[in-house]
Write a protein that holds these residues in place. Sequence first.
Motif, PDB file in Angstrom:
ATOM      1  N   THR A 223       1.729 -14.304  28.362  1.00  0.00           N
ATOM      2  CA  THR A 223       2.623 -13.231  27.952  1.00  0.00           C
ATOM      3  C   THR A 223       4.079 -13.510  28.296  1.00  0.00           C
ATOM      4  OG1 THR A 223       2.216 -12.056  30.030  1.00  0.00           O
ATOM      5  CG2 THR A 223       0.824 -11.500  28.136  1.00  0.00           C
ATOM      6  N   TRP A 224       4.384 -14.759  28.627  1.00  0.00           N
ATOM      7  CA  TRP A 224       5.735 -15.084  29.036  1.00  0.00           C
ATOM      8  C   TRP A 224       6.775 -14.642  28.027  1.00  0.00           C
ATOM      9  CZ3 TRP A 224       9.280 -18.169  26.544  1.00  0.00           C
ATOM     10  CH2 TRP A 224      10.461 -18.406  27.237  1.00  0.00           C
ATOM     11  N   SER A 225       6.494 -14.852  26.750  1.00  0.00           N
ATOM     12  CA  SER A 225       7.487 -14.574  25.716  1.00  0.00           C
ATOM     13  C   SER A 225       7.839 -13.095  25.612  1.00  0.00           C
ATOM     14  CB  SER A 225       7.006 -15.088  24.359  1.00  0.00           C
ATOM     15  OG  SER A 225       5.811 -14.444  23.997  1.00  0.00           O
ATOM     16  N   THR A 226       7.079 -12.226  26.249  1.00  0.00           N
ATOM     17  CA  THR A 226       7.388 -10.804  26.233  1.00  0.00           C
ATOM     18  C   THR A 226       8.174 -10.364  27.468  1.00  0.00           C
ATOM     19  OG1 THR A 226       5.338 -10.165  27.344  1.00  0.00           O
ATOM     20  CG2 THR A 226       5.268 -10.346  24.935  1.00  0.00           C
ATOM     21  N   TYR A 227       8.491 -11.305  28.341  1.00  0.00           N
ATOM     22  CA  TYR A 227       9.183 -10.995  29.588  1.00  0.00           C
ATOM     23  C   TYR A 227      10.689 -11.172  29.440  1.00  0.00           C
ATOM     24  CZ  TYR A 227       4.864 -11.063  32.372  1.00  0.00           C
ATOM     25  OH  TYR A 227       3.646 -10.784  32.920  1.00  0.00           O
ATOM     26  N   ALA A 228      11.439 -10.302  30.085  1.00  0.00           N
ATOM     27  CA  ALA A 228      12.858 -10.559  30.266  1.00  0.00           C
ATOM     28  C   ALA A 228      13.014 -11.650  31.324  1.00  0.00           C
ATOM     29  CB  ALA A 228      13.570  -9.294  30.717  1.00  0.00           C
ATOM     30  N   MET A 229      14.053 -12.450  31.177  1.00  0.00           N
ATOM     31  CA  MET A 229      14.263 -13.587  32.076  1.00  0.00           C
ATOM     32  C   MET A 229      15.669 -13.531  32.648  1.00  0.00           C
ATOM     33  SD  MET A 229      11.406 -15.262  31.787  1.00  0.00           S
ATOM     34  CE  MET A 229      11.833 -16.860  32.507  1.00  0.00           C
ATOM     35  N   GLY A 230      15.835 -14.216  33.756  1.00  0.00           N
ATOM     36  CA  GLY A 230      17.175 -14.234  34.338  1.00  0.00           C
ATOM     37  C   GLY A 230      17.380 -15.403  35.268  1.00  0.00           C
TER      38      GLY A 230
ATOM     39  N   GLY B  28      32.053 -15.886  30.216  1.00  0.00           N
ATOM     40  CA  GLY B  28      32.926 -16.816  29.522  1.00  0.00           C
ATOM     41  C   GLY B  28      32.717 -18.263  29.894  1.00  0.00           C
ATOM     42  N   ARG B  29      31.946 -18.513  30.959  1.00  0.00           N
ATOM     43  CA  ARG B  29      31.690 -19.894  31.387  1.00  0.00           C
ATOM     44  C   ARG B  29      30.216 -20.267  31.257  1.00  0.00           C
ATOM     45  NH1 ARG B  29      32.414 -21.379  36.541  1.00  0.00           N
ATOM     46  NH2 ARG B  29      31.962 -19.299  37.406  1.00  0.00           N
ATOM     47  N   PHE B  30      29.331 -19.312  31.510  1.00  0.00           N
ATOM     48  CA  PHE B  30      27.890 -19.562  31.473  1.00  0.00           C
ATOM     49  C   PHE B  30      27.285 -18.880  30.248  1.00  0.00           C
ATOM     50  CE2 PHE B  30      27.047 -20.114  36.347  1.00  0.00           C
ATOM     51  CZ  PHE B  30      28.080 -21.041  36.395  1.00  0.00           C
ATOM     52  N   THR B  31      26.232 -19.494  29.709  1.00  0.00           N
ATOM     53  CA  THR B  31      25.503 -18.909  28.591  1.00  0.00           C
ATOM     54  C   THR B  31      24.011 -19.028  28.839  1.00  0.00           C
ATOM     55  OG1 THR B  31      27.264 -19.526  27.044  1.00  0.00           O
ATOM     56  CG2 THR B  31      25.116 -18.961  26.106  1.00  0.00           C
ATOM     57  N   ILE B  32      23.313 -17.905  28.756  1.00  0.00           N
ATOM     58  CA  ILE B  32      21.865 -17.903  28.893  1.00  0.00           C
ATOM     59  C   ILE B  32      21.237 -17.851  27.510  1.00  0.00           C
ATOM     60  CG2 ILE B  32      21.715 -15.380  29.125  1.00  0.00           C
ATOM     61  CD1 ILE B  32      19.382 -15.854  31.114  1.00  0.00           C
ATOM     62  N   SER B  33      20.158 -18.579  27.334  1.00  0.00           N
ATOM     63  CA  SER B  33      19.443 -18.574  26.058  1.00  0.00           C
ATOM     64  C   SER B  33      17.975 -18.854  26.335  1.00  0.00           C
ATOM     65  CB  SER B  33      20.023 -19.618  25.099  1.00  0.00           C
ATOM     66  OG  SER B  33      19.892 -20.923  25.640  1.00  0.00           O
ATOM     67  N   ARG B  34      17.148 -18.651  25.322  1.00  0.00           N
ATOM     68  CA  ARG B  34      15.723 -18.922  25.492  1.00  0.00           C
ATOM     69  C   ARG B  34      15.139 -19.439  24.194  1.00  0.00           C
ATOM     70  NH1 ARG B  34      13.082 -13.581  27.468  1.00  0.00           N
ATOM     71  NH2 ARG B  34      11.137 -14.747  27.258  1.00  0.00           N
ATOM     72  N   ASP B  35      14.099 -20.236  24.346  1.00  0.00           N
ATOM     73  CA  ASP B  35      13.334 -20.757  23.219  1.00  0.00           C
ATOM     74  C   ASP B  35      11.889 -20.381  23.479  1.00  0.00           C
ATOM     75  OD1 ASP B  35      11.902 -22.195  21.348  1.00  0.00           O
ATOM     76  OD2 ASP B  35      13.213 -23.945  21.458  1.00  0.00           O
ATOM     77  N   ASN B  36      11.449 -19.285  22.894  1.00  0.00           N
ATOM     78  CA  ASN B  36      10.093 -18.808  23.174  1.00  0.00           C
ATOM     79  C   ASN B  36       9.028 -19.773  22.671  1.00  0.00           C
ATOM     80  OD1 ASN B  36      11.106 -16.566  24.469  1.00  0.00           O
ATOM     81  ND2 ASN B  36      10.710 -15.149  22.786  1.00  0.00           N
TER      82      ASN B  36
ATOM     83  N   LYS C 127       9.149 -22.896  22.957  1.00  0.00           N
ATOM     84  CA  LYS C 127       9.037 -23.961  23.955  1.00  0.00           C
ATOM     85  C   LYS C 127       8.873 -23.427  25.371  1.00  0.00           C
ATOM     86  CE  LYS C 127      11.723 -27.302  21.271  1.00  0.00           C
ATOM     87  NZ  LYS C 127      12.905 -28.215  21.259  1.00  0.00           N
ATOM     88  N   ASN C 128       8.710 -22.110  25.474  1.00  0.00           N
ATOM     89  CA  ASN C 128       8.507 -21.491  26.786  1.00  0.00           C
ATOM     90  C   ASN C 128       9.599 -21.870  27.783  1.00  0.00           C
ATOM     91  OD1 ASN C 128       6.185 -20.512  25.660  1.00  0.00           O
ATOM     92  ND2 ASN C 128       4.774 -21.598  26.993  1.00  0.00           N
ATOM     93  N   THR C 129      10.819 -21.862  27.339  1.00  0.00           N
ATOM     94  CA  THR C 129      11.912 -22.328  28.181  1.00  0.00           C
ATOM     95  C   THR C 129      13.124 -21.402  28.081  1.00  0.00           C
ATOM     96  OG1 THR C 129      11.186 -24.609  27.844  1.00  0.00           O
ATOM     97  CG2 THR C 129      13.379 -24.293  28.756  1.00  0.00           C
ATOM     98  N   VAL C 130      13.746 -21.186  29.226  1.00  0.00           N
ATOM     99  CA  VAL C 130      15.006 -20.468  29.307  1.00  0.00           C
ATOM    100  C   VAL C 130      16.071 -21.434  29.818  1.00  0.00           C
ATOM    101  CG1 VAL C 130      16.260 -18.624  30.472  1.00  0.00           C
ATOM    102  CG2 VAL C 130      13.943 -18.243  29.699  1.00  0.00           C
TER     103      VAL C 130
END
Length: 125
Positions: free
Chosen positions: A28-35, A66-74, A76-79
């Motif tokens: 169920t990882w893809s349904t989780y918020a990440m940080g 403005g310096r960091f960007t968070i993204s995810r690829d569900n 590939k199970n990766t943030v």
Amino acid sequence: QVQLVESGGGLVQAGGSLRLSCAASGRTWSTYAMGWFRQAPGKERQFVAAISWSGSRTNYADSVKGRFTISRDNAKNTVFLQMNSLKPEDTAVYYCAADPGGISVVVQGYGISYWGTGTLVTVSS
């Protein structure tokens, strides 16, 4: 159960860039918020960035906007955490976090369900 493994940390000069990755396992990882959080020596762990399960919502600490960007690829199970214009004060152990309760839970930083073991980022001046 969700397991999180961070990678991509290292030593970089001020002004440089690094890209952190957090590989997740669990159905169920893809349904989780990440940080991402970080903890510098002698300091408390602090929030860095969060992303909703769909990727449509993000939130950043003022110190990294403005310096960091968070993204995810569900698929590939990766943030990811792309870190640009790094400063010596960004030096810390960076932790990945996951929670089914939504992005607000991750942003608040309390009661988060899953944590990775961390990856060290060192920024030299």
